[in-house]
Design an enzyme around this catalytic site. Sequence first.
Site, PDB file in Angstrom:
ATOM      1  CG  HIS A   1      -2.189  -0.685   1.076  1.00  0.00           C
ATOM      2  ND1 HIS A   1      -3.404  -0.099   1.361  1.00  0.00           N
ATOM      3  CD2 HIS A   1      -2.470  -1.934   0.654  1.00  0.00           C
ATOM      4  CE1 HIS A   1      -4.377  -0.969   1.132  1.00  0.00           C
ATOM      5  NE2 HIS A   1      -3.832  -2.089   0.700  1.00  0.00           N
TER       6      HIS A   1
ATOM      7  CD  GLU B   1      -6.700  -1.915  -3.265  1.00  0.00           C
ATOM      8  OE1 GLU B   1      -5.632  -1.317  -3.026  1.00  0.00           O
ATOM      9  OE2 GLU B   1      -6.810  -3.144  -3.229  1.00  0.00           O
TER      10      GLU B   1
END
Length: 322
Positions: free
Chosen positions: A38, A107
């Site tokens: 991330h 994402e």
Amino acid sequence: MIKLGYKLMSEEHGPADLVRNAVRAEEAGFDFAAISDHFFPWLEEQGHSPLAWTVLGAVAQATRRIGLMTAVTCPTFRYHPAIVAQGAATVALLSNDRFTLGLGAGERLNEHVVGVGWPGRAERQERLAEAIDIVQGLLSGEMTNYSGRWLRLDHARLFDRPQRKVPVVLAAGGPKAARLAGERCDGLMATEARTDLIDAYKGAGGRGPRYCEVALCWAERDDDARRTAHHYFRWSATGWPVMAELPDPEGFAAASESVTPEMVGKLVSCGPSAEQHLAAIDKYVQAGFDHIVLTQVGPRQEEFLAFARRELVPALGRRKAA
């Protein structure tokens, strides 16, 4: 045969703690450790987001047996697939062939930061398919140039590449992605106990391992576990269609504002009961998954790993032998 994995949640722990947790997971008897990749945490409360690849290099040197993987890396925006392939090959060499590359469509939360926008789902899936071809081609040593609709590769070659090609596993939230995993990858990953994903993967020729992630929150009391899970993991209640689109932790805070601890408790197995956690795991085993990644939500990783070593690893080991 079932293999048991431990999730290195880079959104909840700093880099030094992630390395220590990986060492403890190896000592506890886990077969592999999977790290999230991330740029942002899902929620401000989680508080961390180190570079997964740097952590993997440190974990490779701090451990000796445990397998390593990304769960998962998006190879289309924040990283070019050539860089992902280079990183995967390097970690595989540092870990003596203990590395598996997990890929996914990504994402907006993590990918928009490089300023190229966040296109619709169809384009993202097309980009992912092209990226898989590039990664697989570079890891196998069979590709130097590529010209797709979205991605390019110009005279590329991995000079440091392990003799055994790094396995590539694809995360799938629906049958289309599961079919892509069966056609072009070496394994499947999912976060839901869905037999249709397994069927689509196998129907497209997939014969490799089937990974899944199971969220748990161990604590001495059920209500404490639910509160912890709500504090750190309520973002998961929004569901993947929402999770793919929100741009920042503030968006996830707003989207999960009405989520209660009781609602999270239906998604995350909470409390001290080994039987309850094993039942949550068994749903995925019965659906056809054979590589189970356990995510302990919250800060109590050392206590959870001691519990897992005492209760979960032996129980699943007996299942392996059966």
